[in-house]
Design a protein around this motif. Sequence first.
Motif, PDB file in Angstrom:
ATOM      1  N   VAL A  95       0.845  -1.194   0.000  1.00 43.51           N
ATOM      2  CA  VAL A  95       0.000   0.000   0.000  1.00 43.51           C
ATOM      3  C   VAL A  95       0.881   1.245   0.000  1.00 43.51           C
ATOM      4  O   VAL A  95       0.676   2.175  -0.787  1.00 43.51           O
ATOM      5  CB  VAL A  95      -0.958  -0.001   1.214  1.00 43.51           C
ATOM      6  CG1 VAL A  95      -1.687   1.327   1.349  1.00 43.51           C
ATOM      7  CG2 VAL A  95      -1.942  -1.159   1.111  1.00 43.51           C
ATOM      8  N   LYS A  96       1.871   1.272   0.874  1.00 42.04           N
ATOM      9  CA  LYS A  96       2.786   2.413   0.937  1.00 42.04           C
ATOM     10  C   LYS A  96       3.549   2.583  -0.368  1.00 42.04           C
ATOM     11  O   LYS A  96       3.762   3.716  -0.825  1.00 42.04           O
ATOM     12  CB  LYS A  96       3.758   2.255   2.106  1.00 42.04           C
ATOM     13  CG  LYS A  96       3.102   2.471   3.447  1.00 42.04           C
ATOM     14  CD  LYS A  96       4.094   2.299   4.577  1.00 42.04           C
ATOM     15  CE  LYS A  96       3.386   2.483   5.912  1.00 42.04           C
ATOM     16  NZ  LYS A  96       4.260   2.185   7.043  1.00 42.04           N
ATOM     17  N   ALA A  97       3.942   1.485  -0.976  1.00 44.02           N
ATOM     18  CA  ALA A  97       4.660   1.558  -2.255  1.00 44.02           C
ATOM     19  C   ALA A  97       3.765   2.143  -3.351  1.00 44.02           C
ATOM     20  O   ALA A  97       4.218   2.962  -4.164  1.00 44.02           O
ATOM     21  CB  ALA A  97       5.171   0.176  -2.657  1.00 44.02           C
ATOM     22  N   LEU A  98       2.504   1.743  -3.382  1.00 42.04           N
ATOM     23  CA  LEU A  98       1.565   2.282  -4.376  1.00 42.04           C
ATOM     24  C   LEU A  98       1.377   3.778  -4.171  1.00 42.04           C
ATOM     25  O   LEU A  98       1.441   4.563  -5.134  1.00 42.04           O
ATOM     26  CB  LEU A  98       0.226   1.554  -4.289  1.00 42.04           C
ATOM     27  CG  LEU A  98      -0.900   2.089  -5.173  1.00 42.04           C
ATOM     28  CD1 LEU A  98      -0.501   2.109  -6.643  1.00 42.04           C
ATOM     29  CD2 LEU A  98      -2.164   1.255  -4.955  1.00 42.04           C
ATOM     30  N   LEU A  99       1.165   4.187  -2.939  1.00 44.00           N
ATOM     31  CA  LEU A  99       0.995   5.613  -2.663  1.00 44.00           C
ATOM     32  C   LEU A  99       2.281   6.389  -2.970  1.00 44.00           C
ATOM     33  O   LEU A  99       2.224   7.511  -3.472  1.00 44.00           O
ATOM     34  CB  LEU A  99       0.554   5.813  -1.214  1.00 44.00           C
ATOM     35  CG  LEU A  99      -0.845   5.278  -0.897  1.00 44.00           C
ATOM     36  CD1 LEU A  99      -1.115   5.339   0.598  1.00 44.00           C
ATOM     37  CD2 LEU A  99      -1.914   6.012  -1.681  1.00 44.00           C
ATOM     38  N   ARG A 100       3.423   5.788  -2.699  1.00 44.97           N
ATOM     39  CA  ARG A 100       4.706   6.421  -3.031  1.00 44.97           C
ATOM     40  C   ARG A 100       4.816   6.646  -4.544  1.00 44.97           C
ATOM     41  O   ARG A 100       5.228   7.710  -5.001  1.00 44.97           O
ATOM     42  CB  ARG A 100       5.867   5.558  -2.549  1.00 44.97           C
ATOM     43  CG  ARG A 100       7.223   6.149  -2.866  1.00 44.97           C
ATOM     44  CD  ARG A 100       8.366   5.238  -2.374  1.00 44.97           C
ATOM     45  NE  ARG A 100       9.641   5.800  -2.733  1.00 44.97           N
ATOM     46  CZ  ARG A 100      10.241   5.632  -3.902  1.00 44.97           C
ATOM     47  NH1 ARG A 100       9.666   4.889  -4.840  1.00 44.97           N
ATOM     48  NH2 ARG A 100      11.401   6.196  -4.168  1.00 44.97           N
ATOM     49  N   MET A 101       4.438   5.651  -5.342  1.00 47.93           N
ATOM     50  CA  MET A 101       4.502   5.781  -6.803  1.00 47.93           C
ATOM     51  C   MET A 101       3.585   6.902  -7.286  1.00 47.93           C
ATOM     52  O   MET A 101       3.946   7.661  -8.185  1.00 47.93           O
ATOM     53  CB  MET A 101       4.114   4.467  -7.490  1.00 47.93           C
ATOM     54  CG  MET A 101       5.126   3.354  -7.375  1.00 47.93           C
ATOM     55  SD  MET A 101       6.662   3.683  -8.263  1.00 47.93           S
ATOM     56  CE  MET A 101       7.714   4.162  -6.924  1.00 47.93           C
ATOM     57  N   SER A 102       2.412   7.017  -6.673  1.00 45.14           N
ATOM     58  CA  SER A 102       1.483   8.060  -7.110  1.00 45.14           C
ATOM     59  C   SER A 102       2.051   9.450  -6.826  1.00 45.14           C
ATOM     60  O   SER A 102       1.881  10.365  -7.632  1.00 45.14           O
ATOM     61  CB  SER A 102       0.101   7.878  -6.476  1.00 45.14           C
ATOM     62  OG  SER A 102       0.096   8.192  -5.110  1.00 45.14           O
ATOM     63  N   VAL A 103       2.744   9.604  -5.709  1.00 43.99           N
ATOM     64  CA  VAL A 103       3.363  10.898  -5.395  1.00 43.99           C
ATOM     65  C   VAL A 103       4.590  11.127  -6.282  1.00 43.99           C
ATOM     66  O   VAL A 103       4.762  12.203  -6.856  1.00 43.99           O
ATOM     67  CB  VAL A 103       3.743  10.971  -3.897  1.00 43.99           C
ATOM     68  CG1 VAL A 103       4.571  12.217  -3.604  1.00 43.99           C
ATOM     69  CG2 VAL A 103       2.486  10.963  -3.039  1.00 43.99           C
ATOM     70  N   LEU A 104       5.413  10.116  -6.430  1.00 46.23           N
ATOM     71  CA  LEU A 104       6.639  10.235  -7.224  1.00 46.23           C
ATOM     72  C   LEU A 104       6.342  10.659  -8.657  1.00 46.23           C
ATOM     73  O   LEU A 104       7.027  11.512  -9.220  1.00 46.23           O
ATOM     74  CB  LEU A 104       7.389   8.895  -7.199  1.00 46.23           C
ATOM     75  CG  LEU A 104       8.731   8.840  -7.901  1.00 46.23           C
ATOM     76  CD1 LEU A 104       9.756   9.709  -7.184  1.00 46.23           C
ATOM     77  CD2 LEU A 104       9.215   7.397  -7.972  1.00 46.23           C
ATOM     78  N   VAL A 133       5.738  16.035 -14.617  1.00 43.72           N
ATOM     79  CA  VAL A 133       6.390  14.917 -13.945  1.00 43.72           C
ATOM     80  C   VAL A 133       7.876  15.207 -13.891  1.00 43.72           C
ATOM     81  O   VAL A 133       8.500  15.517 -14.908  1.00 43.72           O
ATOM     82  CB  VAL A 133       6.133  13.581 -14.678  1.00 43.72           C
ATOM     83  CG1 VAL A 133       6.859  12.427 -13.980  1.00 43.72           C
ATOM     84  CG2 VAL A 133       4.641  13.297 -14.766  1.00 43.72           C
ATOM     85  N   LYS A 134       8.427  15.158 -12.707  1.00 44.55           N
ATOM     86  CA  LYS A 134       9.849  15.433 -12.519  1.00 44.55           C
ATOM     87  C   LYS A 134      10.680  14.391 -13.260  1.00 44.55           C
ATOM     88  O   LYS A 134      10.354  13.209 -13.273  1.00 44.55           O
ATOM     89  CB  LYS A 134      10.184  15.422 -11.025  1.00 44.55           C
ATOM     90  CG  LYS A 134      11.611  15.795 -10.738  1.00 44.55           C
ATOM     91  CD  LYS A 134      11.877  15.919  -9.259  1.00 44.55           C
ATOM     92  CE  LYS A 134      13.347  16.233  -9.063  1.00 44.55           C
ATOM     93  NZ  LYS A 134      13.645  16.838  -7.801  1.00 44.55           N
ATOM     94  N   ASP A 135      11.751  14.847 -13.869  1.00 41.50           N
ATOM     95  CA  ASP A 135      12.672  13.955 -14.571  1.00 41.50           C
ATOM     96  C   ASP A 135      13.674  13.400 -13.558  1.00 41.50           C
ATOM     97  O   ASP A 135      14.511  14.131 -13.035  1.00 41.50           O
ATOM     98  CB  ASP A 135      13.394  14.723 -15.683  1.00 41.50           C
ATOM     99  CG  ASP A 135      14.386  13.858 -16.439  1.00 41.50           C
ATOM    100  OD1 ASP A 135      14.432  12.636 -16.217  1.00 41.50           O
ATOM    101  OD2 ASP A 135      15.124  14.422 -17.267  1.00 41.50           O
ATOM    102  N   PHE A 136      13.577  12.106 -13.298  1.00 43.73           N
ATOM    103  CA  PHE A 136      14.474  11.458 -12.346  1.00 43.73           C
ATOM    104  C   PHE A 136      15.614  10.718 -13.044  1.00 43.73           C
ATOM    105  O   PHE A 136      16.345   9.971 -12.406  1.00 43.73           O
ATOM    106  CB  PHE A 136      13.693  10.469 -11.470  1.00 43.73           C
ATOM    107  CG  PHE A 136      12.765  11.132 -10.497  1.00 43.73           C
ATOM    108  CD1 PHE A 136      13.248  11.677  -9.317  1.00 43.73           C
ATOM    109  CD2 PHE A 136      11.408  11.227 -10.765  1.00 43.73           C
ATOM    110  CE1 PHE A 136      12.399  12.299  -8.414  1.00 43.73           C
ATOM    111  CE2 PHE A 136      10.547  11.837  -9.868  1.00 43.73           C
ATOM    112  CZ  PHE A 136      11.044  12.376  -8.697  1.00 43.73           C
ATOM    113  N   SER A 137      15.766  10.927 -14.352  1.00 41.08           N
ATOM    114  CA  SER A 137      16.777  10.161 -15.090  1.00 41.08           C
ATOM    115  C   SER A 137      18.195  10.414 -14.584  1.00 41.08           C
ATOM    116  O   SER A 137      19.056   9.550 -14.697  1.00 41.08           O
ATOM    117  CB  SER A 137      16.689  10.453 -16.591  1.00 41.08           C
ATOM    118  OG  SER A 137      16.939  11.833 -16.836  1.00 41.08           O
TER     119      SER A 137
END
Length: 145
Positions: A95-104, A133-137
């Motif tokens: 659940v935390k991982a899913l919410l983290r992905m939505s914020v990321l 969407v921030k570029d994290f590359s």
Amino acid sequence: MKATKRIALVAHDERKQDLLMWVRQNADTLAKHELFATGTTGKLLADQCGLAITRMKSGPLGGDQMLGAMIAKGELDLLIFFWDPMSAQPHDVDVKALLRMSVLYNIPTACNRATADFFITSPWFNTDYEQVVKDFSGYIRRPLE
């Protein structure tokens, strides 16, 4: 983000009826979009509301992680996740991982009915939206020294 959104619908057991009521109230609007859901929630919503919903596995069996992967691949636009803050979940890390992905990945996320109501009445719900969407590359995590 296109006018036709790709929307994930998720609810913990104690919140499934809340999500069902919300989806029933908004079925006509939601029917214009592409819907995804974790297993049990998806079956409940499809059976009770007559909506076409692509079902993932149940949350504890990997469904939350499947939706998180879709977010990371740019395959979901909105997450409506009625989670239960009062009950321990055996798959809390997922659940935390899913919410983290939505914020990321800057995915609009509704965790309760009020926020979901704001989403569905927003002028951007049925129109194109320029998502930032921030570029994290270039992100490199340095090891602790």
